[in-house]
Design a protein around this motif. Structure first.
Motif, mmCIF file in Angstrom:
data_model
loop_
_atom_site.group_PDB
_atom_site.id
_atom_site.type_symbol
_atom_site.label_atom_id
_atom_site.label_comp_id
_atom_site.label_asym_id
_atom_site.label_seq_id
_atom_site.Cartn_x
_atom_site.Cartn_y
_atom_site.Cartn_z
ATOM 1 N N ALA A 9 140.575 37.179 12.274
ATOM 2 C CA ALA A 9 140.252 38.182 13.286
ATOM 3 C C ALA A 9 141.260 38.178 14.428
ATOM 4 N N HIS A 10 141.661 36.995 14.884
ATOM 5 C CA HIS A 10 142.624 36.922 15.983
ATOM 6 C C HIS A 10 144.001 37.439 15.573
ATOM 7 N N MET A 11 144.393 37.200 14.321
ATOM 8 C CA MET A 11 145.672 37.745 13.853
ATOM 9 C C MET A 11 145.656 39.271 13.922
ATOM 10 N N GLY A 12 144.506 39.875 13.626
ATOM 11 C CA GLY A 12 144.400 41.321 13.733
ATOM 12 C C GLY A 12 144.616 41.813 15.156
ATOM 13 N N TRP A 13 144.025 41.127 16.129
ATOM 14 C CA TRP A 13 144.211 41.513 17.525
ATOM 15 C C TRP A 13 145.675 41.353 17.955
ATOM 16 N N ILE A 14 146.299 40.267 17.530
ATOM 17 C CA ILE A 14 147.688 40.020 17.936
ATOM 18 C C ILE A 14 148.624 41.069 17.356
ATOM 19 N N VAL A 15 148.484 41.341 16.059
ATOM 20 C CA VAL A 15 149.405 42.254 15.380
ATOM 21 C C VAL A 15 149.195 43.702 15.837
ATOM 22 N N SER A 16 147.985 44.038 16.302
ATOM 23 C CA SER A 16 147.732 45.415 16.723
ATOM 24 C C SER A 16 148.597 45.841 17.905
ATOM 25 N N ASN A 71 153.683 52.997 12.923
ATOM 26 C CA ASN A 71 152.597 52.172 13.438
ATOM 27 C C ASN A 71 151.404 52.100 12.493
ATOM 28 N N THR A 72 151.219 53.132 11.680
ATOM 29 C CA THR A 72 150.071 53.143 10.769
ATOM 30 C C THR A 72 150.124 51.990 9.784
ATOM 31 N N SER A 73 151.334 51.630 9.352
ATOM 32 C CA SER A 73 151.479 50.577 8.351
ATOM 33 C C SER A 73 151.067 49.215 8.878
ATOM 34 N N ILE A 74 150.995 49.048 10.191
ATOM 35 C CA ILE A 74 150.609 47.753 10.751
ATOM 36 C C ILE A 74 149.249 47.817 11.440
ATOM 37 N N LEU A 75 148.864 49.002 11.944
ATOM 38 C CA LEU A 75 147.592 49.114 12.649
ATOM 39 C C LEU A 75 146.402 49.062 11.697
ATOM 40 N N ILE A 76 146.544 49.636 10.520
ATOM 41 C CA ILE A 76 145.436 49.605 9.560
ATOM 42 C C ILE A 76 145.152 48.179 9.074
ATOM 43 N N PRO A 77 146.163 47.379 8.657
ATOM 44 C CA PRO A 77 145.860 45.983 8.315
ATOM 45 C C PRO A 77 145.317 45.171 9.488
ATOM 46 N N TRP A 112 150.256 26.062 14.404
ATOM 47 C CA TRP A 112 151.709 25.915 14.316
ATOM 48 C C TRP A 112 152.298 26.703 13.163
ATOM 49 N N GLN A 113 151.614 26.719 12.017
ATOM 50 C CA GLN A 113 152.131 27.409 10.843
ATOM 51 C C GLN A 113 152.120 28.926 10.999
ATOM 52 N N LYS A 114 151.458 29.439 12.025
ATOM 53 C CA LYS A 114 151.425 30.882 12.261
ATOM 54 C C LYS A 114 152.638 31.361 13.058
ATOM 55 N N LEU A 115 153.310 30.450 13.745
ATOM 56 C CA LEU A 115 154.318 30.873 14.708
ATOM 57 C C LEU A 115 155.548 31.483 14.043
ATOM 58 N N ALA A 116 156.068 30.809 13.006
ATOM 59 C CA ALA A 116 157.295 31.306 12.365
ATOM 60 C C ALA A 116 157.091 32.667 11.697
ATOM 61 N N PRO A 117 156.050 32.859 10.857
ATOM 62 C CA PRO A 117 155.857 34.207 10.291
ATOM 63 C C PRO A 117 155.577 35.270 11.355
ATOM 64 N N MET A 118 154.867 34.879 12.426
ATOM 65 C CA MET A 118 154.576 35.847 13.485
ATOM 66 C C MET A 118 155.864 36.290 14.174
ATOM 67 N N THR A 119 156.821 35.383 14.327
ATOM 68 C CA THR A 119 158.109 35.749 14.916
ATOM 69 C C THR A 119 158.795 36.844 14.122
ATOM 70 N N LEU A 120 158.823 36.674 12.805
ATOM 71 C CA LEU A 120 159.463 37.676 11.952
ATOM 72 C C LEU A 120 158.686 38.978 11.932
ATOM 73 N N LEU A 121 157.360 38.890 11.905
ATOM 74 C CA LEU A 121 156.547 40.108 11.847
ATOM 75 C C LEU A 121 156.709 40.939 13.115
ATOM 76 N N ILE A 122 156.775 40.295 14.272
ATOM 77 C CA ILE A 122 156.958 41.020 15.525
ATOM 78 C C ILE A 122 158.324 41.708 15.551
ATOM 79 N N GLN A 123 159.338 41.048 14.985
ATOM 80 C CA GLN A 123 160.681 41.633 14.996
ATOM 81 C C GLN A 123 160.795 42.847 14.077
ATOM 82 N N ILE A 124 160.154 42.785 12.909
ATOM 83 C CA ILE A 124 160.340 43.889 11.957
ATOM 84 C C ILE A 124 159.388 45.052 12.220
ATOM 85 N N THR A 125 158.390 44.859 13.082
ATOM 86 C CA THR A 125 157.470 45.967 13.375
ATOM 87 C C THR A 125 157.946 46.831 14.530
ATOM 88 N N GLN A 126 159.041 46.464 15.179
ATOM 89 C CA GLN A 126 159.559 47.303 16.251
ATOM 90 C C GLN A 126 160.154 48.587 15.662
#
Length: 347
Positions: free
Chosen positions: A186-193, A152-158, A134-148
């Motif tokens: 590890a799963h956060m890496g797959w999602i953010v990629s 791409n390099t700044s997010i693919l490398i992390p 549950w605690q991952k959902l709110a930050p993930m919402t913001l991260l998905i919005q600002i990575t549009q």
């Protein structure tokens, strides 16, 4: 222990904080939602009054406060440059990079991951369930919005670093809570990629991850397995041991289980974006995660001694019927992948 009234109030406050962040269009409201989430989970983490849980709570509070302060400062800088508080990708690479690092700190992604295994090791399994899902959902919402429309390099490398750290760090762990912490990294890496290219797949992967992780933590709680060696001791609930085997293989992304959905969709998207070599490296690093999932399966099933005839009768074994649905969904949703994608693409 917390009273039922206080516990229900804290859980509702957690839900409120996430909903505020979900529905916000400005950085101020999003920051308020993140702070509500942090304040609500602190009493849940410290409710056992054990030194390790107090230490974990203190670490979590300090890290989240640092992340929130950094996010608020970068939001103010964004408002100074753009003239509004709207949640949009920033054109300034320094502001955008700092904001991304702040959200990665809240998510526990590499290279800002050092706090997550230590915090989860000091908490019980039920609190870890909330922290890892549950605690991952709110930050993930913001991260998905600002990575549009961002570099791409700044997010693919992390993201690649998170899959490597999540797989490598979990190899020598014996505590199930730390193993699940590195699994989360590890799963956060797959999602953010895949977030910059296809937010729909990112959200579907997040949903699958939360479903699988919740079911895994619940079965670990039933088996009272804080260490992987404890998986061989509880013989009164062999059903949970078998389900845990399937859940761990599903977390590893093996077909035809539900966890293969996210791996398949992300792999297809990365190939379409001409990132085949990047995908190959991610797949190689995911084999590290599959190793410690398989080791937990080995302790859970292969090394389990035969159940003696003097064991507790089935009618005296606690019933967990409400978990039937979540266990079925965690292992049998692969064939419904087109329907789930269609559901997420609805506007």
């Amino acid at each position: 222990m917390l009273s039922p009234l206080i516990l229900s109030t804290l859980l509702m406050t957690l839900g409120l904080g996430t909903l505020v962040t979900f529905s916000s269009t400005s950085w101020i409201l999003a920051w308020i939602g993140l702070e509500i989430n942090t304040i609500a989970i602190i009493p849940l983490m410290a409710k056992t009054h054990h030194p390790r849980s107090i230490e974990a709570t203190t670490k979590y509070f300090i890290v989240q406060s640092a992340g929130s302060a950094t996010l608020l400062i970068t939001a103010c800088m964004t408002a100074w440059h753009s003239g509004n508080w709207a949640i949009n990708p920033s054109e300034n690479p320094i502001i955008s990079g700092t904001m991304t690092l702040a959200l990665m700190l809240k998510l526990g992604m590499a290279p800002m991951h050092f706090w997550l295994p230590e915090v989860m090791a000091g908490l019980n399994l039920t609190t870890n369930l909330i922290l890892a899902t549950w605690q991952k959902l709110a930050p993930m919402t913001l991260l998905i919005q600002i990575t549009q429309d961002q570099n791409n390099t700044s997010i693919l490398i992390p993201a690649l670093l998170s899959t490597l750290v999540g797989g490598w760090g979990g190899l020598n762990q014996t505590q199930t809570r730390k193993i699940m912490a590195y699994s989360s990294i590890a799963h956060m890496g797959w999602i953010v990629s895949t977030a910059p290219f296809n937010p729909t797949i990112a959200w579907l992967t997040t949903l699958v991850y939360c479903l699988l992780t919740s079911a895994t933590f619940i079965n670990l709680h039933i088996l009272k397995a804080n260490k992987i060696t404890a998986l061989t001791l509880n013989k009164q609930n062999q059903t949970s041991q078998v389900l845990l085997l399937l859940l761990l293989l599903s977390l590893g992304g093996l077909p035809p289980l539900t966890g293969f959905v996210s791996k398949l969709l992300i792999s297809t998207e990365l190939v379409n974006q001409h990132l085949a070599m990047y995908l190959f490296i991610m797949m190689m690093t995911s084999l590290l995660s599959l190793f410690f999932y398989t080791r937990m399966c080995y302790f859970s099933i292969i090394m389990s001694p035969p159940c003696p005839t003097t064991s507790m009768s089935l009618w005296r074994t606690p019933s967990y019927k409400p978990l039937t649905l979540i266990n079925l969904m965690s292992t049998n949703l692969f064939l419904l992948t087109p329907q789930m994608l269609a559901l997420f693409t609805l506007h």
